[in-house]
Design an enzyme around this catalytic site. Structure first.
Site, PDB file in Angstrom:
ATOM      1  N   ASP A 197      33.778  23.167 -39.852  1.00  0.00           N
ATOM      2  CA  ASP A 197      34.857  22.998 -38.870  1.00  0.00           C
ATOM      3  C   ASP A 197      36.260  23.032 -39.472  1.00  0.00           C
ATOM      4  OD1 ASP A 197      34.688  20.603 -40.211  1.00  0.00           O
ATOM      5  OD2 ASP A 197      34.672  19.337 -38.430  1.00  0.00           O
ATOM      6  N   GLU A 198      36.400  23.649 -40.647  1.00  0.00           N
ATOM      7  CA  GLU A 198      37.713  23.752 -41.283  1.00  0.00           C
ATOM      8  C   GLU A 198      37.849  25.088 -42.000  1.00  0.00           C
ATOM      9  OE1 GLU A 198      38.876  19.183 -42.521  1.00  0.00           O
ATOM     10  OE2 GLU A 198      37.762  20.396 -43.959  1.00  0.00           O
ATOM     11  N   ASP A 211      41.606  23.046 -38.109  1.00  0.00           N
ATOM     12  CA  ASP A 211      40.629  21.957 -38.040  1.00  0.00           C
ATOM     13  C   ASP A 211      40.103  21.892 -36.610  1.00  0.00           C
ATOM     14  OD1 ASP A 211      39.342  19.452 -37.787  1.00  0.00           O
ATOM     15  OD2 ASP A 211      40.581  18.574 -39.355  1.00  0.00           O
TER      16      ASP A 211
END
Length: 351
Positions: free
Chosen positions: A105-106, A7
């Site tokens: 973003d993951e 993350d």
């Protein structure tokens, strides 16, 4: 299975901090402006200094201004965030050939075949965090667990810049500790229905009949939660086509010497192209300038591009960048996308 979840911490705001070091340590709010006036629109994300003041994603900008009147408000720079994300995803994908990009973003990677045990997984997670920080100046939080959901939950608990682990022998106690609102996929509506059934912890699912659960939240969600509560959730990491085929290299020193940059650009092409299973139709040359600003130039090829032609075309794209920008170049890279699986003679039409 050993799953590693990554993350990117407060990603949009952190990218803004990297590009503008003067923002670091101050409340920073990244906004999506509607265009009507400076207060209209919504908060995309905020750094932790702003979050401490009560600012949250999705909040109206006007409300954020009331909570944090002295904060720095900046508009979203989506292309910049996408480029940084692509580079980080390229780093992550080098740690496993099984990668699932969940969002900008993951990402999840399956490292079962890469490590012998969870101790080695922890060391791999530390190495990944260090590499991303060294190359991109971005902190990430890592969660490691026997399945994707638990890896994400433990990561959420140790943010920012953390590394959380749930080992197989810890699973039973970990499941007992999970609040139902921590579970990915449990939104406000489902949460309210579950609380009305007396389900406050994930483990409480087992005290409700499956038929009642199915009636309240639907069969798919009921089955999902039941599998988590009984430690029988083992959904695989699904490879996604969004995985970028790119490589970025840091130059020995900041420079505009095209001969020096060419050498590193060709090396980046070699390393990126050799990993592609298929033929790319689009190539992007990316330069990271001395101030960490990103300048890129792309070209699309109707029937695909061979590696040999990628060399010559990349130099032309590089020249176009340098002609329009007078700054020194810190890093250079290339990204290939629009990959198609055909093999054979058609690649020679553009060679």
């Amino acid at each position: 299975m050993i799953i590693l979840f990554v993350d990117f911490d407060y990603f949009f705001a952190q990218v803004e901090e990297v590009l503008n070091p003067q923002y670091k340590g101050k409340p920073l709010i990244v906004c999506v402006y509607s265009g009507r006036n400076e207060k209209s629109g919504a908060v995309a994300t905020a750094n932790y200094e702003a979050r401490k003041l009560g600012v949250k994603a999705g909040m109206p900008i006007s409300r954020a201004m009331e909570l944090a009147p002295n904060a720095i408000f900046v508009p979203m720079h989506k292309e910049v965030y996408t480029e940084v994300s692509n580079r980080i995803m390229s780093i992550i994908s080098s740690y496993s050939d099984k990668i699932e990009i969940a969002s900008i973003d993951e990402a999840y990677i399956d490292i079962t075949s890469k490590v012998k045990n969870f101790e080695e997984a922890i060391e791999l997670g530390k190495k990944l965090k260090r590499e991303i920080m060294e190359k991109e100046k971005i902190t990430v939080t890592v969660g490691i667990a026997p399945n994707k959901v638990f890896a994400k939950i433990i990561a959420d608990r140790v943010k920012p810049n953390g590394l959380g682990v749930v080992k197989p022998e810890e699973i039973e106690e970990f499941i007992k500790s999970i609040d139902i609102d921590e579970v990915p996929g449990v939104g406000n509506v489902i949460s309210e229905r579950l609380h009305s059934l007396g389900v406050n912890k994930l483990i409480d699912i087992l005290s409700v009949s499956f038929d009642k659960l199915k009636e309240e939240i639907g069969e798919a969600k009921a089955f999902y939660l039941y599998r988590l509560a009984t430690n029988s959730y083992f959904e695989p990491v699904l490879n996604k086509e969004r995985v970028p085929h790119g490589r970025y290299l840091t130059l020995p020193k900041n420079t505009r010497d095209i001969k020096v940059i060419e050498l590193y650009l060709k090396k980046a092409i070699d390393e990126a192209y050799n990993k592609i299973e298929g033929i790319p139709k689009r190539m992007t040359v990316v330069t990271i300038m001395q101030d960490l600003d990103i300048v890129s130039k792309s070209k699309t090829f109707k029937t695909g591009i061979s590696k040999e032609r990628a060399y010559t075309e990349s130099i032309e794209l590089l020249k176009q960048i340098l002609q329009k920008d007078s700054r020194l170049v810190r890093r250079v890279g290339v990204r290939f996308d629009n990959i198609y699986k055909s093999k054979g003679l058609d690649v020679f039409f553009n060679s």
